[in-house]
Design a protein around this motif. Structure first.
Motif, PDB file in Angstrom:
ATOM      1  N   ARG A 118      23.837   0.987  56.846  1.00 31.45           N
ATOM      2  CA  ARG A 118      22.850   1.865  56.612  1.00 31.45           C
ATOM      3  C   ARG A 118      22.203   1.336  58.346  1.00 31.45           C
ATOM      4  NH1 ARG A 118      18.372  -0.910  53.740  1.00 31.45           N
ATOM      5  NH2 ARG A 118      19.605  -2.559  53.999  1.00 31.45           N
ATOM      6  N   PHE A 119      23.249   0.421  58.863  1.00 33.51           N
ATOM      7  CA  PHE A 119      23.316   0.098  60.550  1.00 33.51           C
ATOM      8  C   PHE A 119      24.855   1.278  60.701  1.00 33.51           C
ATOM      9  CE2 PHE A 119      25.576  -2.145  64.291  1.00 33.51           C
ATOM     10  CZ  PHE A 119      23.972  -2.307  64.706  1.00 33.51           C
ATOM     11  N   CYS A 124      25.765   3.475  59.896  1.00 40.63           N
ATOM     12  CA  CYS A 124      25.478   4.667  59.698  1.00 40.63           C
ATOM     13  C   CYS A 124      24.463   4.770  61.213  1.00 40.63           C
ATOM     14  CB  CYS A 124      24.727   5.597  58.458  1.00 40.63           C
ATOM     15  SG  CYS A 124      25.853   6.321  57.688  1.00 40.63           S
ATOM     16  N   GLN A 125      23.418   4.234  61.401  1.00 36.98           N
ATOM     17  CA  GLN A 125      22.999   4.911  62.672  1.00 36.98           C
ATOM     18  C   GLN A 125      23.888   5.790  64.353  1.00 36.98           C
ATOM     19  OE1 GLN A 125      21.107   1.259  63.771  1.00 36.98           O
ATOM     20  NE2 GLN A 125      19.116   2.016  63.068  1.00 36.98           N
ATOM     21  N   TYR A 126      25.030   5.391  64.297  1.00 38.14           N
ATOM     22  CA  TYR A 126      26.249   5.468  65.221  1.00 38.14           C
ATOM     23  C   TYR A 126      26.786   6.653  64.490  1.00 38.14           C
ATOM     24  CZ  TYR A 126      24.501   1.552  67.247  1.00 38.14           C
ATOM     25  OH  TYR A 126      23.055   1.030  68.007  1.00 38.14           O
ATOM     26  N   TYR A 162      27.100   9.212  63.872  1.00 38.48           N
ATOM     27  CA  TYR A 162      26.917  11.018  65.149  1.00 38.48           C
ATOM     28  C   TYR A 162      28.290  10.866  65.973  1.00 38.48           C
ATOM     29  CZ  TYR A 162      23.825  13.365  62.191  1.00 38.48           C
ATOM     30  OH  TYR A 162      22.931  14.023  61.551  1.00 38.48           O
ATOM     31  N   LYS A 166      24.575  10.854  57.135  1.00 39.10           N
ATOM     32  CA  LYS A 166      23.178  11.111  57.450  1.00 39.10           C
ATOM     33  C   LYS A 166      22.630  11.715  57.699  1.00 39.10           C
ATOM     34  CE  LYS A 166      22.945   9.955  62.760  1.00 39.10           C
ATOM     35  NZ  LYS A 166      21.498   8.695  62.248  1.00 39.10           N
ATOM     36  N   ASP A 224      20.949  12.604  54.288  1.00 39.20           N
ATOM     37  CA  ASP A 224      20.032  11.465  54.210  1.00 39.20           C
ATOM     38  C   ASP A 224      18.679  11.713  55.044  1.00 39.20           C
ATOM     39  OD1 ASP A 224      19.017   9.321  53.203  1.00 39.20           O
ATOM     40  OD2 ASP A 224      19.252   8.583  55.243  1.00 39.20           O
ATOM     41  N   GLU A 225      18.218  12.523  55.602  1.00 36.06           N
ATOM     42  CA  GLU A 225      17.405  12.497  56.766  1.00 36.06           C
ATOM     43  C   GLU A 225      17.302  13.974  56.635  1.00 36.06           C
ATOM     44  OE1 GLU A 225      19.422  12.202  60.911  1.00 36.06           O
ATOM     45  OE2 GLU A 225      19.136   9.884  60.875  1.00 36.06           O
ATOM     46  N   LEU A 266      21.055   7.481  51.429  1.00 36.66           N
ATOM     47  CA  LEU A 266      22.229   7.548  52.464  1.00 36.66           C
ATOM     48  C   LEU A 266      23.775   6.418  51.022  1.00 36.66           C
ATOM     49  CD1 LEU A 266      22.988   7.552  55.238  1.00 36.66           C
ATOM     50  CD2 LEU A 266      22.619   5.217  55.314  1.00 36.66           C
ATOM     51  N   PHE A 286      15.012  -2.329  57.174  1.00 43.24           N
ATOM     52  CA  PHE A 286      15.556  -1.222  56.946  1.00 43.24           C
ATOM     53  C   PHE A 286      14.178  -0.224  56.813  1.00 43.24           C
ATOM     54  CE2 PHE A 286      19.336  -2.520  58.407  1.00 43.24           C
ATOM     55  CZ  PHE A 286      19.679  -1.493  59.934  1.00 43.24           C
TER      56      PHE A 286
END
Lengths: 369, 647
Positions: free
Chosen positions: A69-70, A72-74, A76, A126, A129-130, A303, B2
């Motif tokens: 998850r960390f 996937c924050q990046y 893009y 990502k 998921d969003e 995710l 999270f």
């Protein structure tokens, strides 16, 4: 980040062992494929492949240590970097076999299109998921994912590298279908695709048209791709049930096979190990794909499911298209066989994918209610 | 960390389970298809395919393309192709090998032909991999092999195009030669070349290989048990390579080559207006036809062990001290730096004392009072010793580099050398010793560390001729497809402009004109009726000479200690069209050994210009020459007859 003991307890040994078996088979097979002309070469292919596997395992351990998850924050940003590398290739890369796909990094070269496969999956995961929709997506809600796919896809086609382009397309299509597209939208896309075919034909490189035509009628080109397919089928078929034995494949050792340590590596294996070996290899790949799907199913968040599903579909399509081509069921497109084909960028990026799968897999119980 | 966002809710899991069940099924079906196909190929068709792999009766045969032709600027063919019949052996059945070797040896022995080394390699040949066992065989051999073909299973005749160097030796160094691609080149080409391809090894054949090469064709053939082709299953025609049109004029080249007969050295003739090379000879030469179909070990040893190094392309890779031809560069530097006026004179007493040493002028008794013009005309060393001392080595080097010395000219030929133009920095880096002022004295008359190639000399004098523009010398004018379509036309490329005023140019040209056309000039051999040639002699010492006169005489009698003779010239004086640079190794004096060669080239240039391709017959030529000789002033001949040394 707080360390959780369950991470170790839940480590996915099955997946790791499966992959290590495949890597071992790969290195041994490359040893055989390049045996006859390795000769006096100081740095033979199998040694280099082994080095790449070790580098890959290092990348894999990084990929499973950091929470997905960390990462996937990046997603893009990572995808952007990979696309930027493609731009560099476009302007500064060097070409082999008439296609420009490499960046030179001092002593070794990097193939950014391998990287894009991974970052595209992360970016799509990502996004979906969003923007989760229970009832499936309309086309207008899919323009961002389309863009994520289209930019690298077109650049890779331009290189030209039809094989990698197709993989990106199939993996994205699998993910689109998985998250669900409205039936009406799906019909639109399919109709559009049918109408786009002549246009695509127009944009294809000469050699790609040749290959499609050759696939439809192998007699057309008994010298080029047709010759490859014929020799590949002779190699596989002559292996029989038990195979000719390690280093004893005549087709391989006499180099009748084209690209025998890269795209046609399966023929080498099937010739020397027969139906028994080839069948077991396909079963190993099947287990790998099914296991990855199981990881997707058991992930504790959406995710993770999306990432694992994307990676599973990547493995599936590469295995299916490569093996299908070598067995003469599909046209000749340059897609390597995971873990078996020689190629540094591919091995490293695949092992990184496995790292992500391990990542999703071992975090499945954390925070589960 | 999270939070709970994104977690799958209960009802969704059921939905996804449905989806996953479908996906599992799809994967299983797809993989079963692969296994079924594998079963079909390996088990059902296994024995059939196994047979095919054992006989592997389908062969992919490469068809070599025709290499491009090389033509001179008038369209005369210099390099063409011809057909060669090669003997190839493809071992089908290992048990045949012994029979084939003994039969072939017997056949060759019966006609007392030399047995090629390759025959012994048959025993080690890998099954199915074709190997050449004899190349470019005669019609007689061909007929004999064909009549016994039934006793020679696996032996086949292959028809391949090979080179035909029509112009032969005279142009060998320019065009170079081809031979089979080496293992090393194969690996570096990354698949662009295949075993058995011919590649250019030197000269134009190498530099323009990508254009000349063409594209391989291929044919898939079915062969019988004897390895003979039974039928063709498909064919891709090869694409012939492009033709190259050179700037070389075959006539000038021939004249220059003949003028150098028996000498070793080089001649370069070029157009000072754009850098096109008219002629470029390196002597002694070799016959490039020897390399056709692989050179024999015998011939190779003869060529490579010859002390005269006939394979060396002296025009671009021979490095010689420029001798007095370098004085013009020093003069240009001194004029531009404002260190001298053309009128100021220096007294030459025959030697120049500097530090503890005395530096001699070639004219033992001295030239008396000399100004710039006289110094150039009579090639006075002392005058240039003084200039060199005033300029210092680094300023001389700066101008020399502007003229193109000390760096490759960039001509479209491989293996060009740069020569050396020494500077104080260079010496410190190379020898870890500081520059000595005395060394500048030697450098100012083109001796010492200085070395230049004949081509650099021609380029620099072209710059003097055209007022200061250094062009990149070019040897290929254009590249054409086989159907005559233009692929690429070369354009003149300016590389450098020498910062030289038109006044300086005029003064130097006057000096060069005087060398040839004035009394006591050292280049009288070039004095034509038209009085239009400007030139400079040079004599380059090979070794430092001992001071005592007796020891000098003894050394000079040995050929290898003889000086190199140089001559550079351009014509006509106004708007020059041709520059010629000549170096005759160990030839002695520039005016007597090198200048006559340049004279022949200049005469040939004007003759060609006058008559074009319709040259008059030999007799007329002689008549004309006789009248020309009469008209040249007696001065030059008298000087030469009296044995007066030019420098």
């Amino acid at each position: 980040m707080r360390f959780d003991r369950r991470l170790i307890l839940n480590f996915d040994w099955t997946l790791l062992i499966l992959v290590l078996i495949l890597c071992t088979i790969g290195v041994l097979n490359i040893f055989s494929a390049s045996y006859s002309f390795a000769g006096a070469k100081a740095n033979p292919f199998y040694i280099r492949q082994l080095q790449w596997v070790l580098i890959g395992i290092f990348c894999m351990s990084i990929a499973f240590c950091i929470d997905y998850r960390f990462i996937c924050q990046y997603a893009y940003v990572l995808h952007g970097i990979a696309i930027f590398c493609l731009v560099i290739v476009f302007f500064y890369g060097f070409a082999t076999h008439g296609s420009q796909r490499w960046i030179s990094l001092g002593s070794f070269s990097l193939q950014p299109s391998e990287l894009v496969k991974l970052t595209l999956i992360l970016a799509l995961a990502k996004y979906f998921d969003e923007h989760k929709l229970e009832q499936g997506y309309y086309l207008r809600e899919l323009w961002i994912p389309f863009l994520l796919l289209l930019v690298p896809f077109l650049m890779i086609l331009e290189q030209p590298d039809l094989g990698t382009g197709l993989i990106l397309l199939f993996v994205s299509a699998s993910m689109f279908l998985f998250v669900g597209i409205r039936l009406k939208s799906l019909l639109y896309v399919l109709t559009l695709a049918v109408f786009m075919m002549p246009v695509g034909w127009f944009f294809m490189k000469e050699y790609q048209r040749e290959r499609v035509l050759t696939f439809l009628n192998p007699e057309r080109d008994p010298l080029g791709s047709g010759y490859h397919i014929i020799q590949s089928m002779i190699a596989i078929g002559s292996g029989g049930i038990l195979g000719k034995g390690f280093l004893k494949g005549t087709q391989t050792q006499l180099q009748f096979l084209p690209e025998q340590q890269t795209d046609f590596v399966f023929s080498v294996f099937a010739e020397e190990w027969g139906f028994l070996g080839g069948g077991i290899l396909i079963l190993l790949f099947t287990s790998l794909v099914l296991w990855s799907l199981k990881i997707a199913l058991h992930s504790r968040d959406f995710l993770g499911t999306l990432i694992a599903f994307g990676l599973a579909s990547l493995l599936f399509w590469e295995v299916f298209i490569n093996t299908g081509m070598v067995l003469g069921m599909m046209p000749v497109v340059g897609i390597p066989l995971p873990f078996l084909s020689y190629g540094g960028s591919a091995v490293v990026s695949l092992l990184t994918c496995i790292g992500l799968l391990l990542n999703v897999s071992m975090r499945r119980y954390i925070l589960q209610p | 960390m999270f939070g709970l966002k994104g977690r799958i809710k209960g009802h969704e899991i059921a939905d996804y389970r449905q989806r996953f069940r479908l996906i599992f099924a799809i994967v299983l079906i797809a993989m079963s298809l692969l296994i079924l196909r594998l079963w079909y190929l390996q088990v059902i068709k296994g024995s059939e395919l196994r047979q095919r792999s054992e006989s592997n009766s389908v062969r992919l045969r490469k068809i070599n393309p025709l290499r491009g032709m090389i033509l001179d600027n008038g369209g005369h063919v210099l390099v063409d192709n011809q057909t060669s019949f090669d003997l190839v052996y493809i071992p089908n059945r290992p048990e045949d090998k012994k029979q084939v070797i003994s039969k072939l040896t017997e056949l060759y022995a019966s006609r007392s032909w030399k047995i090629p080394d390759e025959f012994s390699a048959i025993a080690k040949a890998h099954p199915f991999i074709p190997s050449k066992i004899d190349r470019n065989i005669s019609r007689e051999k061909l007929a004999l092999i064909e009549t016994h073909s039934l006793e020679l299973p696996g032996v086949a005749i292959e028809v391949v195009p090979i080179r035909k160097y029509v112009a032969g030796e005279m142009i060998a160094h320019i065009v170079g030669y081809v031979s089979e691609v080496s293992q090393d080149e194969l690996e570096r080409s990354k698949g662009a070349r295949s075993p058995g391809d011919m590649v250019g090894k030197t000269g134009i054949e190498r530099y323009y290989d990508a254009y000349l090469r063409g594209k391989n064709g291929a044919e898939q053939v079915e062969v019988n048990a004897l390895g003979k082709a039974v039928r063709s299953l498909g064919r891709i025609n090869p694409v012939a390579g492009c033709n190259l049109v050179l700037t070389i004029d075959a006539y000038l080249q021939e004249v220059a080559w003949k003028a150098m007969a028996g000498k070793s050295g080089a001649v370069v003739a070029m157009d000072p207006r754009d850098g096109s090379i008219y002629a470029m000879v390196s002597s002694p030469g070799f016959d490039p036809n020897l390399f056709n179909g692989g050179i024999s070990t015998e011939n190779w040893n003869l060529l490579s062990r010859d002390p005269q190094h006939p394979m060396e392309q002296r025009a671009i890779s021979g490095q010689y001290p420029p001798g007095s031809t370098y004085k013009l560069i020093v003069a240009a530097a001194a004029l531009e730096e404002g260190l001298i006026s053309p009128e100021s004179s220096i007294l030459c007493t025959g030697s120049f004392d500097f530090g503890t040493r005395s530096y001699r002028c070639w004219q033992k008794h001295g030239h008396g009072m000399v100004n710039l013009h006289r110094a150039i005309v009579e090639s006075c060393d002392v005058y240039f010793y003084v200039l060199g001392k005033k300029l210092g080595v680094d300023r001389i080097a700066w101008y020399a580099k502007k003229f193109g010395f000390g760096a490759v000219t960039g001509i479209d030929l491989p293996r060009e050398k740069a020569g050396v133009i020494p500077t104080s920095e260079w010496k410190l880096a190379r020898f870890k010793k500081p520059w000595q002022a005395g060394e500048t004295i030697s450098v100012s008359i083109g001796q010492g560390f200085n070395s230049v190639t004949p081509l650099q000399l021609a380029v620099a004098y072209s710059a003097l001729a055209n007022g200061g523009t250094v062009y990149r010398p070019q040897i290929v004018k254009k590249i054409e497809a086989t159907d005559g379509r233009l692929i690429k036309a070369m354009k003149p490329e300016k590389q450098e402009t020498v910062p030289m005023s038109s006044k300086t140019t005029a003064l130097l040209k006057q000096g060069l004109w005087g060398v040839v056309n004035e009394p006591r000039g050292t280049g009288g051999a070039l004095r034509r009726a038209e009085m239009d040639v400007c030139g400079k002699t040079g004599t380059a010492q090979v070794v430092g000479l001992p001071a005592s006169e007796k020891a000098r005489r003894a050394m000079q009698s040995a050929r290898i200690y003889q000086d190199h003779a140089l001559f550079t010239c351009f014509a006509p004086c106004r708007n020059p069209e041709i520059t010629v640079a000549v170096i005759v190794e160990h030839g002695g004096h520039g005016g007597s050994a090198a200048a006559p060669v340049a004279r022949k080239v200049i005469d040939a240039y004007y003759k060609k210009k006058k008559y074009g391709d319709k040259m008059p017959a030999e007799e007329e030529e002689k008549l004309e020459e006789a009248s020309r000789n009469r008209s040249t002033s007696g001065e030059g001949r008298r000087r030469r007859a009296s044995g007066n040394q030019d420098e």
